[in-house]
Structures are given as structure tokens and as C-alpha cells.
Design a protein around this motif. Sequence first.
Motif, PDB file in Angstrom:
ATOM      1  N   PHE A   1       0.718  -1.205   0.034  1.00  0.00           N
ATOM      2  CA  PHE A   1       0.078   0.005  -0.143  1.00  0.00           C
ATOM      3  C   PHE A   1       0.852   1.255  -0.018  1.00  0.00           C
ATOM      4  O   PHE A   1       0.617   2.250  -0.891  1.00  0.00           O
ATOM      5  CB  PHE A   1      -1.020  -0.027   1.094  1.00  0.00           C
ATOM      6  CG  PHE A   1      -1.687   1.369   1.213  1.00  0.00           C
ATOM      7  CD1 PHE A   1      -3.043   1.340   0.709  1.00  0.00           C
ATOM      8  CD2 PHE A   1      -1.444   2.577   2.054  1.00  0.00           C
ATOM      9  CE1 PHE A   1      -3.675   2.311   0.531  1.00  0.00           C
ATOM     10  CE2 PHE A   1      -2.061   3.410   2.029  1.00  0.00           C
ATOM     11  CZ  PHE A   1      -3.313   3.436   1.447  1.00  0.00           C
ATOM     12  N   ASP A   2       1.850   1.407   1.125  1.00  0.00           N
ATOM     13  CA  ASP A   2       2.834   2.379   0.963  1.00  0.00           C
ATOM     14  C   ASP A   2       3.281   2.743  -0.517  1.00  0.00           C
ATOM     15  O   ASP A   2       3.411   3.921  -0.864  1.00  0.00           O
ATOM     16  CB  ASP A   2       3.920   2.337   2.011  1.00  0.00           C
ATOM     17  CG  ASP A   2       3.423   2.318   3.581  1.00  0.00           C
ATOM     18  OD1 ASP A   2       2.285   2.755   3.527  1.00  0.00           O
ATOM     19  OD2 ASP A   2       4.257   2.082   4.239  1.00  0.00           O
ATOM     20  N   ALA A   3       3.769   1.539  -1.152  1.00  0.00           N
ATOM     21  CA  ALA A   3       4.265   1.701  -2.645  1.00  0.00           C
ATOM     22  C   ALA A   3       3.317   2.400  -3.536  1.00  0.00           C
ATOM     23  O   ALA A   3       3.802   3.235  -4.489  1.00  0.00           O
ATOM     24  CB  ALA A   3       4.953   0.468  -2.897  1.00  0.00           C
ATOM     25  N   ALA A   4       2.177   2.034  -3.533  1.00  0.00           N
ATOM     26  CA  ALA A   4       1.316   2.423  -4.246  1.00  0.00           C
ATOM     27  C   ALA A   4       0.899   4.072  -4.212  1.00  0.00           C
ATOM     28  O   ALA A   4       0.890   4.782  -4.933  1.00  0.00           O
ATOM     29  CB  ALA A   4      -0.299   1.778  -4.092  1.00  0.00           C
ATOM     30  N   GLU A   5       0.707   4.339  -2.931  1.00  0.00           N
ATOM     31  CA  GLU A   5       0.654   5.757  -2.466  1.00  0.00           C
ATOM     32  C   GLU A   5       2.045   6.591  -3.082  1.00  0.00           C
ATOM     33  O   GLU A   5       1.731   7.747  -3.502  1.00  0.00           O
ATOM     34  CB  GLU A   5       0.627   6.122  -0.845  1.00  0.00           C
ATOM     35  CG  GLU A   5      -0.688   6.029  -0.264  1.00  0.00           C
ATOM     36  CD  GLU A   5      -1.056   6.433   1.035  1.00  0.00           C
ATOM     37  OE1 GLU A   5      -1.944   7.337   1.130  1.00  0.00           O
ATOM     38  OE2 GLU A   5      -0.084   6.082   1.689  1.00  0.00           O
ATOM     39  N   GLU A   6       3.121   6.094  -2.749  1.00  0.00           N
ATOM     40  CA  GLU A   6       4.216   7.113  -3.067  1.00  0.00           C
ATOM     41  C   GLU A   6       4.382   6.894  -4.700  1.00  0.00           C
ATOM     42  O   GLU A   6       4.884   8.121  -4.983  1.00  0.00           O
ATOM     43  CB  GLU A   6       5.497   6.294  -2.430  1.00  0.00           C
ATOM     44  CG  GLU A   6       5.619   6.272  -0.831  1.00  0.00           C
ATOM     45  CD  GLU A   6       5.641   7.701  -0.338  1.00  0.00           C
ATOM     46  OE1 GLU A   6       5.955   8.771  -1.193  1.00  0.00           O
ATOM     47  OE2 GLU A   6       5.563   7.915   0.869  1.00  0.00           O
ATOM     48  N   LEU A   7       4.193   6.032  -5.088  1.00  0.00           N
ATOM     49  CA  LEU A   7       4.385   5.859  -6.708  1.00  0.00           C
ATOM     50  C   LEU A   7       3.291   6.861  -7.594  1.00  0.00           C
ATOM     51  O   LEU A   7       3.536   7.297  -8.422  1.00  0.00           O
ATOM     52  CB  LEU A   7       4.337   4.547  -7.315  1.00  0.00           C
ATOM     53  CG  LEU A   7       5.572   3.635  -6.701  1.00  0.00           C
ATOM     54  CD1 LEU A   7       5.461   2.312  -7.160  1.00  0.00           C
ATOM     55  CD2 LEU A   7       6.728   4.143  -7.224  1.00  0.00           C
ATOM     56  N   GLU A   8       2.134   6.843  -6.727  1.00  0.00           N
ATOM     57  CA  GLU A   8       1.030   7.824  -7.383  1.00  0.00           C
ATOM     58  C   GLU A   8       1.690   9.398  -7.331  1.00  0.00           C
ATOM     59  O   GLU A   8       1.584  10.133  -8.138  1.00  0.00           O
ATOM     60  CB  GLU A   8      -0.241   7.749  -6.560  1.00  0.00           C
ATOM     61  CG  GLU A   8      -1.126   8.474  -6.962  1.00  0.00           C
ATOM     62  CD  GLU A   8      -1.602   8.921  -8.233  1.00  0.00           C
ATOM     63  OE1 GLU A   8      -2.231   9.545  -8.760  1.00  0.00           O
ATOM     64  OE2 GLU A   8      -1.428   7.719  -9.107  1.00  0.00           O
ATOM     65  N   LEU A   9       2.358   9.734  -6.003  1.00  0.00           N
ATOM     66  CA  LEU A   9       2.917  10.861  -5.763  1.00  0.00           C
ATOM     67  C   LEU A   9       3.969  11.152  -7.024  1.00  0.00           C
ATOM     68  O   LEU A   9       3.948  12.286  -7.571  1.00  0.00           O
ATOM     69  CB  LEU A   9       3.530  11.154  -4.752  1.00  0.00           C
ATOM     70  CG  LEU A   9       4.429  12.229  -4.383  1.00  0.00           C
ATOM     71  CD1 LEU A   9       3.661  13.575  -4.419  1.00  0.00           C
ATOM     72  CD2 LEU A   9       5.238  12.235  -3.089  1.00  0.00           C
ATOM     73  N   ILE A  10       4.813  10.125  -7.224  1.00  0.00           N
ATOM     74  CA  ILE A  10       5.986  10.344  -8.171  1.00  0.00           C
ATOM     75  C   ILE A  10       5.434  10.323  -9.584  1.00  0.00           C
ATOM     76  O   ILE A  10       5.880  11.170 -10.364  1.00  0.00           O
ATOM     77  CB  ILE A  10       6.969   9.265  -8.132  1.00  0.00           C
ATOM     78  CG1 ILE A  10       7.364   8.942  -6.865  1.00  0.00           C
ATOM     79  CG2 ILE A  10       8.056   9.208  -9.033  1.00  0.00           C
ATOM     80  CD1 ILE A  10       7.884  10.448  -6.253  1.00  0.00           C
ATOM     81  N   ALA A  11       4.090   9.580  -9.922  1.00  0.00           N
ATOM     82  CA  ALA A  11       3.603   9.749 -11.129  1.00  0.00           C
ATOM     83  C   ALA A  11       2.895  11.220 -11.564  1.00  0.00           C
ATOM     84  O   ALA A  11       3.152  11.621 -12.245  1.00  0.00           O
ATOM     85  CB  ALA A  11       2.498   8.611 -11.397  1.00  0.00           C
ATOM     86  N   ARG A  12       2.535  11.819 -10.298  1.00  0.00           N
ATOM     87  CA  ARG A  12       1.939  13.142 -10.591  1.00  0.00           C
ATOM     88  C   ARG A  12       3.127  14.090 -10.907  1.00  0.00           C
ATOM     89  O   ARG A  12       2.985  15.045 -11.540  1.00  0.00           O
ATOM     90  CB  ARG A  12       1.262  13.387  -9.185  1.00  0.00           C
ATOM     91  CG  ARG A  12       0.628  15.076  -9.186  1.00  0.00           C
ATOM     92  CD  ARG A  12      -0.304  15.286  -8.232  1.00  0.00           C
ATOM     93  NE  ARG A  12      -0.678  16.502  -8.066  1.00  0.00           N
ATOM     94  CZ  ARG A  12      -1.594  17.339  -7.180  1.00  0.00           C
ATOM     95  NH1 ARG A  12      -1.921  16.444  -6.033  1.00  0.00           N
ATOM     96  NH2 ARG A  12      -1.843  18.292  -7.569  1.00  0.00           N
TER      97      ARG A  12
END
Length: 218
Positions: free
Chosen positions: A170-181
Motif C-alpha cells: 500500500f505504501d508503495a502504491a501511495e508513493e508511486l502515485e505521488l511520483i507519477a503526479r
Amino acid sequence: MLLSQERNLVVEYGRKMLEAGLTTGTGGNLSILNRSKGLMAISPSGLNYLDATAGDIVLMDLEGNIHDSKRKPSSEAGFHIALYKKRPAINAVVHTHSVYATTVACLNMELPAVHYLVGFAGKKVPLAPYATFGTPELAENVVNTIEDYNAVLLANHGLITVGQAIQNAFDAAEELELIARIYIQALSVGKPVIVPEDEMERVIDKFSTYGQAGGKED
């Protein structure tokens, strides 16, 4: 209840996905594998995460057989099973339709190391070729692309993250969404500068020991 802890965690993190804006409605899915029992707890098909209870979570073995369940499993159970078979060290899978990660996927682009936090996945987030959702072809594309990364983008679809525990995925999904943005915003202004590969190797090594029990650098 069989695998009550895992079922409750699937309910909890399904709601967290909605709260974090990583999916909408009944989109996406997640699972937790109990390797000692050989059973996976996975979110059910077509049920809103806010309405789900532990009893709604479906149990399956890694041959695709359903156990102790009254509902149908997620249509994407196939790639969850394929990932658990391919990666013996992972025990959780999270699949999101988060807006920015999915935007990158719809551009049929990988997510490069535009920020060091891409290290949650590895040196980048690779892109799996498109296939219809819920098909063996999609599961095959996922396992053929992810290799030893902790995340993979699905072309024109979304993001998958994996981890030793559901919190990690879950943490990876959150952080990668930030990086994608950040990546999409950087592309709108100019050409993003990518963190060099040798630096990403150092970052990934630091991630393995940072914090109380391993974690990210702030």
C-alpha cells in the motif's frame, strides 16, 4: 473464521485505497497470502469497499479454487495468483486505478526515477503490455514484466504493487502515485532530469535499513 486477520486487513486497506484516492467505486483490488495455509484472501468482485465486511472477502488457493467464501473473487485474481507463484518473498498485492499512475500507463510509458522515491519499486516502474482485464494474457504480461521490481504499470489500465506485507504494498502504491503526479507535471513544463542509476542503487540500499524496521528516508 478462516484467515480472519487477513480478511480484516483486506477490508481495512480497501477502504484506505478509497480514502487515499488510489481508486474509485469498486475499482482496483488487493490480496494477502497466508503461505503457511496456502490460501489467499482477495477482495470480492463488484462490491464497494465501504460496504465490504470480513465475511465478504474471498479465500482462494494458488490453483484458483475458492474456499469458505460466499462471493465471487476479483476478476483479476489470476494475476494475484501468478505473482505469488513467481515471487516467493511477497505476501501482498495491491492494484489501483490511481489517476496519475494510470495517466502514465495510458501514455504507454514507464515511470522513470524522476525522484528517488521511485526506489519503492526499484530503479523504475516498468510497463506491462496491454491485455484485456481478467485474462490469462494480462497475468502473463504482468509476471513477465515485473521481474524483481515491486511495482508494474499496466498499459491503459493502472498500477500493481507488491510487498512482504500489505502495508508495504500500500505504501508503495501511495508513493508511486505521488511520483507519477510529479512526473506528469514535470513533463508539462520541460524535460525531467532522471536520477542516475548508481544513485538509485544507493537509495534502494538505504531503504532496506532506514527507520525502526526498515523504511523510507524523508
